[in-house]
Design an enzyme around this catalytic site. Sequence first.
Site, PDB file in Angstrom:
ATOM      1  N   CYS A   1      -0.822  17.955  -0.904  1.00  0.00           N
ATOM      2  CA  CYS A   1       0.170  18.967  -1.283  1.00  0.00           C
ATOM      3  C   CYS A   1       0.796  19.501   0.000  1.00  0.00           C
ATOM      4  O   CYS A   1       0.090  19.925   0.915  1.00  0.00           O
ATOM      5  CB  CYS A   1      -0.534  20.099  -2.036  1.00  0.00           C
ATOM      6  SG  CYS A   1       0.575  21.403  -2.601  1.00  0.00           S
TER       7      CYS A   1
ATOM      8  N   GLN B   1      10.848  -0.625   1.932  1.00  0.00           N
ATOM      9  CA  GLN B   1       9.518  -0.435   2.496  1.00  0.00           C
ATOM     10  C   GLN B   1       8.711  -1.727   2.479  1.00  0.00           C
ATOM     11  O   GLN B   1       7.527  -1.739   2.128  1.00  0.00           O
ATOM     12  CB  GLN B   1       8.777   0.736   1.842  1.00  0.00           C
ATOM     13  CG  GLN B   1       7.926   1.437   2.882  1.00  0.00           C
ATOM     14  CD  GLN B   1       7.485   2.816   2.519  1.00  0.00           C
ATOM     15  OE1 GLN B   1       7.360   3.163   1.361  1.00  0.00           O
ATOM     16  NE2 GLN B   1       7.203   3.627   3.530  1.00  0.00           N
TER      17      GLN B   1
ATOM     18  N   GLU C   1      10.450  -7.117  -4.882  1.00  0.00           N
ATOM     19  CA  GLU C   1       9.165  -7.509  -4.292  1.00  0.00           C
ATOM     20  C   GLU C   1       9.040  -9.022  -4.400  1.00  0.00           C
ATOM     21  O   GLU C   1       9.274  -9.599  -5.457  1.00  0.00           O
ATOM     22  CB  GLU C   1       8.027  -6.793  -5.023  1.00  0.00           C
ATOM     23  CG  GLU C   1       6.622  -7.309  -4.734  1.00  0.00           C
ATOM     24  CD  GLU C   1       6.208  -7.250  -3.260  1.00  0.00           C
ATOM     25  OE1 GLU C   1       6.223  -6.162  -2.669  1.00  0.00           O
ATOM     26  OE2 GLU C   1       5.870  -8.321  -2.713  1.00  0.00           O
TER      27      GLU C   1
ATOM     28  N   GLY D   1       0.807  -1.218   0.000  1.00  0.00           N
ATOM     29  CA  GLY D   1       0.000   0.000   0.000  1.00  0.00           C
ATOM     30  C   GLY D   1       0.841   1.269   0.000  1.00  0.00           C
ATOM     31  O   GLY D   1       0.615   2.188  -0.790  1.00  0.00           O
TER      32      GLY D   1
ATOM     33  N   HIS E   1       7.918  -3.816  10.065  1.00  0.00           N
ATOM     34  CA  HIS E   1       7.491  -3.543  11.446  1.00  0.00           C
ATOM     35  C   HIS E   1       6.839  -4.775  12.072  1.00  0.00           C
ATOM     36  O   HIS E   1       6.802  -4.918  13.278  1.00  0.00           O
ATOM     37  CB  HIS E   1       6.510  -2.366  11.469  1.00  0.00           C
ATOM     38  CG  HIS E   1       5.172  -2.664  10.864  1.00  0.00           C
ATOM     39  ND1 HIS E   1       4.912  -2.541   9.532  1.00  0.00           N
ATOM     40  CD2 HIS E   1       4.026  -3.128  11.421  1.00  0.00           C
ATOM     41  CE1 HIS E   1       3.651  -2.878   9.286  1.00  0.00           C
ATOM     42  NE2 HIS E   1       3.099  -3.246  10.422  1.00  0.00           N
TER      43      HIS E   1
HETATM   44  P1  NAD Z   1       2.265  -3.746   2.910  1.00  0.00           P
HETATM   45  O1  NAD Z   1       2.122  -4.849   3.886  1.00  0.00           O
HETATM   46  O2  NAD Z   1       1.080  -3.320   2.123  1.00  0.00           O
HETATM   47  O3  NAD Z   1       3.412  -4.158   1.831  1.00  0.00           O
HETATM   48  C1  NAD Z   1       4.656  -4.745   2.167  1.00  0.00           C
HETATM   49  C2  NAD Z   1       5.214  -5.397   0.906  1.00  0.00           C
HETATM   50  O4  NAD Z   1       6.508  -5.934   1.177  1.00  0.00           O
HETATM   51  C3  NAD Z   1       4.353  -6.543   0.397  1.00  0.00           C
HETATM   52  O5  NAD Z   1       4.032  -6.318  -0.957  1.00  0.00           O
HETATM   53  C4  NAD Z   1       5.240  -7.773   0.602  1.00  0.00           C
HETATM   54  O6  NAD Z   1       4.997  -8.769  -0.373  1.00  0.00           O
HETATM   55  C5  NAD Z   1       6.609  -7.174   0.481  1.00  0.00           C
HETATM   56  N1  NAD Z   1       7.646  -7.986   1.146  1.00  0.00           N
HETATM   57  C6  NAD Z   1       7.588  -8.566   2.365  1.00  0.00           C
HETATM   58  N2  NAD Z   1       8.733  -9.189   2.642  1.00  0.00           N
HETATM   59  C7  NAD Z   1       9.546  -9.004   1.583  1.00  0.00           C
HETATM   60  C8  NAD Z   1      10.864  -9.399   1.295  1.00  0.00           C
HETATM   61  N3  NAD Z   1      11.586 -10.126   2.164  1.00  0.00           N
HETATM   62  N4  NAD Z   1      11.404  -9.024   0.122  1.00  0.00           N
HETATM   63  C9  NAD Z   1      10.693  -8.296  -0.783  1.00  0.00           C
HETATM   64  N5  NAD Z   1       9.417  -7.906  -0.560  1.00  0.00           N
HETATM   65  C10 NAD Z   1       8.862  -8.253   0.616  1.00  0.00           C
HETATM   66  O7  NAD Z   1       2.926  -2.505   3.676  1.00  0.00           O
HETATM   67  P2  NAD Z   1       2.879  -0.949   3.242  1.00  0.00           P
HETATM   68  O8  NAD Z   1       1.535  -0.379   3.520  1.00  0.00           O
HETATM   69  O9  NAD Z   1       3.470  -0.793   1.872  1.00  0.00           O
HETATM   70  O10 NAD Z   1       3.883  -0.324   4.335  1.00  0.00           O
HETATM   71  C11 NAD Z   1       5.261  -0.590   4.277  1.00  0.00           C
HETATM   72  C12 NAD Z   1       5.926  -0.142   5.567  1.00  0.00           C
HETATM   73  O11 NAD Z   1       5.983   1.283   5.670  1.00  0.00           O
HETATM   74  C13 NAD Z   1       5.197  -0.610   6.815  1.00  0.00           C
HETATM   75  O12 NAD Z   1       6.139  -1.112   7.737  1.00  0.00           O
HETATM   76  C14 NAD Z   1       4.571   0.639   7.326  1.00  0.00           C
HETATM   77  O13 NAD Z   1       4.340   0.582   8.713  1.00  0.00           O
HETATM   78  C15 NAD Z   1       5.637   1.648   7.001  1.00  0.00           C
HETATM   79  N6  NAD Z   1       5.156   3.045   7.128  1.00  0.00           N
HETATM   80  C16 NAD Z   1       5.919   4.057   6.669  1.00  0.00           C
HETATM   81  C17 NAD Z   1       5.480   5.368   6.767  1.00  0.00           C
HETATM   82  C18 NAD Z   1       6.244   6.483   6.211  1.00  0.00           C
HETATM   83  O14 NAD Z   1       5.745   7.597   6.223  1.00  0.00           O
HETATM   84  N7  NAD Z   1       7.423   6.250   5.696  1.00  0.00           N
HETATM   85  C19 NAD Z   1       4.270   5.663   7.346  1.00  0.00           C
HETATM   86  C20 NAD Z   1       3.510   4.628   7.817  1.00  0.00           C
HETATM   87  C21 NAD Z   1       3.965   3.345   7.698  1.00  0.00           C
END
Ligand code: NAD
Length: 549
Positions: free
Chosen positions: A392, A244, A181, A161, A248
């Site tokens: 924005c 990403q 991915e 996401g 977590h």
């Molecule tokens: P998500 O669960 O939708 O997607 C994670 C993706 O990682 C999945 O598509 C999964 O198949 C892939 N994946 C898992 N293990 C893997 C591996 N070993 N190698 C390759 N791909 C792998 O999560 P999301 O909504 O995209 O969020 C990603 C992270 O960002 C979360 O930990 C979330 O908490 C964090 N986050 C960041 C912010 C920010 O502002 N930077 C804010 C909120 C959350």
Amino acid sequence: MTADPTLRCRTWRAEALLRMLENVLAVGERPGDLVVYAAQGKAARDWPSYHAIVRALTELEEDQTLVLQSGRPVGVLQTHVSAPMVVSAVNNTVGNWATEETFYRRVHSGQTIWGGLTAAAWQYIGRQGVLGGTYELLRAVLRRHFDGRVPGWLLTSGLGGMGSAQPISARMLGISSLTVEVDPAKLDKLRAAGGLDHVTDDLRAALSLVDGPGPVAVGLLGNAATVFAEIAAGDVLPAVVTDQTAAHDARHGYVPEGMDLGTWRQAEPERVERLARESMARQTLAMLDLAERGAVVFENGNNLRVQAASALDPERAGRVLGIPGFMEGYLRPLFCRGIGPFRWVALSGDEADLAVVDELAATMFPDRPEVAEWIRLAREHVPAQGLPARSCWLGYGERSRLAAAVNDAVRAGRISAPVLFSRDHLDSAGMTHPRIGTEGMRDGSDGVTDWPLLDAMLLATGGADLVAVHSGGAGYSGWMQSAGVSVVADGSTGAASRLRLALDLDSGLGVLRHATAGYEEAADEVERSAKRPHDCPPLHWIDVHGEER
Ligand code: NAD
């Protein structure tokens, strides 16, 4: 998406909130379960609560306030026309109840929900919201390390996401990207949406693509731990490296090396957790190797470092924990100036209305040309979802000036229906989350939740149409407390006042928070606020220790 022009509520203020409630479900992940995003972030407690909220909104008078408690309506109270139409508190508990066990027990017995950031506050606008933040982050990386020039390519992983915004944002900034991915369905989905130019399972082919003319967005099927280690052992060097995956959550968010998706989903959670942490350790050690060779490496708010460190000896754990976090390094300087993820939604559903607001935003801030540039890029690259919306990054005084101009345009009929202004909760004043938004605050206030609570009080004082206070959740999300705000520009003089007050109070508190924490950029913003040619009020910061310094 075009909305019905007929109002179901007695005022546009209530109608706007009803349309947003419907919109978060329309763009959400599992609307049938009321789930908007983040695995379990819900728009309302349950379906009876949802229907009762809809009924209450349709009957709400302008001098009344609907009260929501953890996604369930509890009543309508007599207030006044300058008070919020909706106040909402979600999953706030005393500290000793803020545990995963208590949370799940209460969720399963129907006593609470996880409201996400923008789910239960009806402000979610889909990937459009995330994209702005990822773009601002990468832009800050370029500015800091490459003097704004386009460097080589970005290596990252995870196309979920949030993560799927990475290749799109990189492309908007002219950077090629290689995103690893593990799930082929995620790669196909993003390619079909236009977010990836190439998908391959061959690392050598992927490297030659990102090394060629760009920008090109390449998705590589593989495991991040394996691929990062292979790249670190080779002789190519990405310019920027991050990740990403949903690191977590070591049980459900990160696939360990050597495990296929089917086995991973069936495997015993404790075993997955241990193996995932070991793989994360391998991935982060590879990131450190790439940093030593000159790549810019940072963690993107997913707790990867802490997870990896738990599987390493103290010396290597210390080095991994030394990888900089995205907020401290890149976005905090913007938060210090009150600049954060502002957003607007055209409630008519008419793209032409969105275009008018976009145009105003693109012309009103000539001293910050990056705003016009973002609007241009967003119109070209950001896929629409739900009601026409735009995120924005605007700061103190900018948000209220734009909103006032839009309110005038609604009154004059240049915009066909009201526009709702809101923001992500991960903003300058609105969020405390020591693993994302407030990690490493200079005064050690990383976990202090006074700020979002003060913010919510100020927002209600300013008469924002909706004020929400969210907290808790399980595991990683249990680290947060946030305040959310929505204000409707319906063209009235009351709206003009509410917009000015609420938006300036919100970002003004953000500046004061950072000035109090010791950030010079924020103290400078306070000074600048006194010299602005526009009519936003000068900020008055009480620097208690100023004399002593
Ligand atoms: P998500 O669960 O939708 O997607 C994670 C993706 O990682 C999945 O598509 C999964 O198949 C892939 N994946 C898992 N293990 C893997 C591996 N070993 N190698 C390759 N791909 C792998 O999560 P999301 O909504 O995209 O969020 C990603 C992270 O960002 C979360 O930990 C979330 O908490 C964090 N986050 C960041 C912010 C920010 O502002 N930077 C804010 C909120 C959350």
